[in-house]
Design a protein around this motif. Structure first.
Motif, PDB file in Angstrom:
ATOM      1  N   ASP A 145     -99.261  -4.278 111.122  1.00 18.91           N
ATOM      2  CA  ASP A 145     -98.072  -4.050 110.292  1.00 18.91           C
ATOM      3  C   ASP A 145     -98.182  -2.707 109.565  1.00 18.91           C
ATOM      4  N   ALA A 146     -98.688  -1.714 110.284  1.00 18.44           N
ATOM      5  CA  ALA A 146     -98.909  -0.383 109.700  1.00 18.44           C
ATOM      6  C   ALA A 146     -97.604   0.328 109.366  1.00 18.44           C
ATOM      7  N   GLY A 147     -96.497  -0.124 109.881  1.00 15.84           N
ATOM      8  CA  GLY A 147     -95.210   0.494 109.580  1.00 15.84           C
ATOM      9  C   GLY A 147     -94.642   0.101 108.228  1.00 15.84           C
ATOM     10  N   THR A 148     -95.214  -0.916 107.588  1.00 13.15           N
ATOM     11  CA  THR A 148     -94.768  -1.302 106.253  1.00 13.15           C
ATOM     12  C   THR A 148     -95.298  -0.288 105.241  1.00 13.15           C
ATOM     13  N   GLU A 149     -94.758  -0.287 104.039  1.00 15.36           N
ATOM     14  CA  GLU A 149     -95.248   0.634 103.002  1.00 15.36           C
ATOM     15  C   GLU A 149     -96.736   0.413 102.735  1.00 15.36           C
ATOM     16  N   ARG A 150     -97.106  -0.849 102.596  1.00 10.48           N
ATOM     17  CA  ARG A 150     -98.517  -1.172 102.331  1.00 10.48           C
ATOM     18  C   ARG A 150     -99.400  -0.731 103.497  1.00 10.48           C
ATOM     19  N   GLY A 151     -98.970  -1.001 104.715  1.00 12.01           N
ATOM     20  CA  GLY A 151     -99.737  -0.616 105.893  1.00 12.01           C
ATOM     21  C   GLY A 151     -99.866   0.891 106.011  1.00 12.01           C
ATOM     22  N   HIS A 152     -98.790   1.610 105.731  1.00 10.07           N
ATOM     23  CA  HIS A 152     -98.802   3.067 105.772  1.00 10.07           C
ATOM     24  C   HIS A 152     -99.819   3.618 104.777  1.00 10.07           C
ATOM     25  N   ARG A 153     -99.760   3.126 103.545  1.00 11.88           N
ATOM     26  CA  ARG A 153    -100.701   3.594 102.516  1.00 11.88           C
ATOM     27  C   ARG A 153    -102.146   3.301 102.906  1.00 11.88           C
ATOM     28  N   LEU A 154    -102.392   2.114 103.438  1.00 10.35           N
ATOM     29  CA  LEU A 154    -103.750   1.747 103.829  1.00 10.35           C
ATOM     30  C   LEU A 154    -104.249   2.610 104.984  1.00 10.35           C
ATOM     31  N   ALA A 155    -103.416   2.793 105.996  1.00  6.88           N
ATOM     32  CA  ALA A 155    -103.822   3.620 107.143  1.00  6.88           C
ATOM     33  C   ALA A 155    -104.129   5.047 106.707  1.00  6.88           C
ATOM     34  N   LEU A 193     -94.270   4.047 112.790  1.00  4.97           N
ATOM     35  CA  LEU A 193     -95.650   4.535 112.881  1.00  4.97           C
ATOM     36  C   LEU A 193     -95.762   6.052 112.821  1.00  4.97           C
ATOM     37  N   VAL A 194     -94.711   6.742 113.164  1.00  5.72           N
ATOM     38  CA  VAL A 194     -94.760   8.194 113.322  1.00  5.72           C
ATOM     39  C   VAL A 194     -95.263   8.901 112.071  1.00  5.72           C
ATOM     40  N   ARG A 195     -94.802   8.482 110.911  1.00  3.76           N
ATOM     41  CA  ARG A 195     -95.187   9.190 109.687  1.00  3.76           C
ATOM     42  C   ARG A 195     -96.676   9.072 109.372  1.00  3.76           C
ATOM     43  N   ILE A 196     -97.350   8.066 109.912  1.00  2.00           N
ATOM     44  CA  ILE A 196     -98.791   7.928 109.695  1.00  2.00           C
ATOM     45  C   ILE A 196     -99.543   9.056 110.395  1.00  2.00           C
ATOM     46  N   GLY A 197     -99.045   9.471 111.542  1.00  2.00           N
ATOM     47  CA  GLY A 197     -99.770  10.420 112.374  1.00  2.00           C
ATOM     48  C   GLY A 197     -99.773  11.862 111.930  1.00  2.00           C
ATOM     49  N   HIS A 198     -98.891  12.249 111.054  1.00  2.00           N
ATOM     50  CA  HIS A 198     -98.799  13.654 110.654  1.00  2.00           C
ATOM     51  C   HIS A 198    -100.117  14.155 110.096  1.00  2.00           C
ATOM     52  N   GLY A 199    -100.664  15.205 110.729  1.00  2.00           N
ATOM     53  CA  GLY A 199    -101.889  15.837 110.255  1.00  2.00           C
ATOM     54  C   GLY A 199    -103.178  15.216 110.751  1.00  2.00           C
ATOM     55  N   HIS A 200    -103.090  14.248 111.661  1.00  2.00           N
ATOM     56  CA  HIS A 200    -104.305  13.595 112.152  1.00  2.00           C
ATOM     57  C   HIS A 200    -104.379  13.702 113.668  1.00  2.00           C
ATOM     58  N   SER A 201    -105.575  13.928 114.176  1.00  2.00           N
ATOM     59  CA  SER A 201    -105.761  14.077 115.618  1.00  2.00           C
ATOM     60  C   SER A 201    -105.923  12.715 116.292  1.00  2.00           C
ATOM     61  N   SER A 202    -105.726  12.705 117.594  1.00  2.00           N
ATOM     62  CA  SER A 202    -105.893  11.471 118.360  1.00  2.00           C
ATOM     63  C   SER A 202    -107.357  11.055 118.438  1.00  2.00           C
ATOM     64  N   ALA A 203    -108.269  11.921 118.043  1.00  2.00           N
ATOM     65  CA  ALA A 203    -109.679  11.550 118.002  1.00  2.00           C
ATOM     66  C   ALA A 203    -109.945  10.550 116.876  1.00  2.00           C
ATOM     67  N   ARG A 204    -109.045  10.498 115.889  1.00  2.00           N
ATOM     68  CA  ARG A 204    -109.235   9.610 114.745  1.00  2.00           C
ATOM     69  C   ARG A 204    -108.129   8.589 114.580  1.00  2.00           C
ATOM     70  N   LEU A 205    -107.025   8.745 115.304  1.00  2.00           N
ATOM     71  CA  LEU A 205    -105.884   7.866 115.103  1.00  2.00           C
ATOM     72  C   LEU A 205    -105.224   7.511 116.428  1.00  2.00           C
ATOM     73  N   LEU A 206    -104.952   6.222 116.601  1.00  3.14           N
ATOM     74  CA  LEU A 206    -104.207   5.719 117.746  1.00  3.14           C
ATOM     75  C   LEU A 206    -103.048   4.894 117.205  1.00  3.14           C
ATOM     76  N   LEU A 207    -101.825   5.246 117.596  1.00  5.19           N
ATOM     77  CA  LEU A 207    -100.622   4.513 117.182  1.00  5.19           C
ATOM     78  C   LEU A 207    -100.169   3.649 118.348  1.00  5.19           C
ATOM     79  N   ILE A 208     -99.927   2.358 118.071  1.00  2.00           N
ATOM     80  CA  ILE A 208     -99.496   1.435 119.128  1.00  2.00           C
ATOM     81  C   ILE A 208     -98.324   0.596 118.625  1.00  2.00           C
ATOM     82  N   ALA A 209     -97.223   0.617 119.370  1.00  2.00           N
ATOM     83  CA  ALA A 209     -96.084  -0.250 119.071  1.00  2.00           C
ATOM     84  C   ALA A 209     -96.266  -1.538 119.860  1.00  2.00           C
ATOM     85  N   ALA A 210     -96.418  -2.648 119.135  1.00  2.00           N
ATOM     86  CA  ALA A 210     -96.618  -3.939 119.783  1.00  2.00           C
ATOM     87  C   ALA A 210     -96.361  -5.059 118.786  1.00  2.00           C
ATOM     88  N   ASP A 211     -96.068  -6.227 119.331  1.00  2.00           N
ATOM     89  CA  ASP A 211     -95.906  -7.442 118.526  1.00  2.00           C
ATOM     90  C   ASP A 211     -97.184  -8.253 118.692  1.00  2.00           C
TER      91      ASP A 211
END
Length: 104
Positions: free
Chosen positions: A19-29, A49-67
């Motif tokens: 649930d990284a797309g929620t405000e709480r999830g975004h802040r935690l990520a 999820l897009v806003r989480i990725g700004h400024g971070h490389s794929s070596a440290r962050l993987l974004l996945i859309a899934a239920d």
């Protein structure tokens, strides 16, 4: 909350944020990334999820859309996370928002 040790080697721990797309999830990520952790951010809504990725490389962050309430999709999330970051077991960071739950 204690965060895993900073590391960037293959097969080292990563944090799975559901649930990284929620405000709480975004802040935690973002806090986990700022602390030097590797993060797999998961949400049903890819756009959230897009806003989480700004400024971070794929070596440290993987974004996945899934239920992840769907077992098949949850299994695919783990398979993709392990393919990306290695076989280390993840640390789970649950950020569920009960108002978004599909439970009746």
């Amino acid at each position: 909350m204690a965060f895993p040790a900073k590391t960037s080697t293959k097969d080292s721990p990563f944090v799975l944020v559901l649930d990284a797309g929620t405000e709480r999830g975004h802040r935690l990520a973002r806090a986990l990334l700022a602390a030097g952790n590797r993060v797999v951010a998961v949400d049903r809504n890819a756009a959230a999820l897009v806003r989480i990725g700004h400024g971070h490389s794929s070596a440290r962050l993987l974004l996945i859309a899934a239920d992840t309430t769907d077992q098949r999709q949850a299994d695919q999330v783990m398979a993709r996370a392990h393919a990306h970051f290695g076989q280390a077991p993840p640390t789970l960071a649950l950020c569920a928002d009960y108002r978004r739950s599909s439970a009746a």
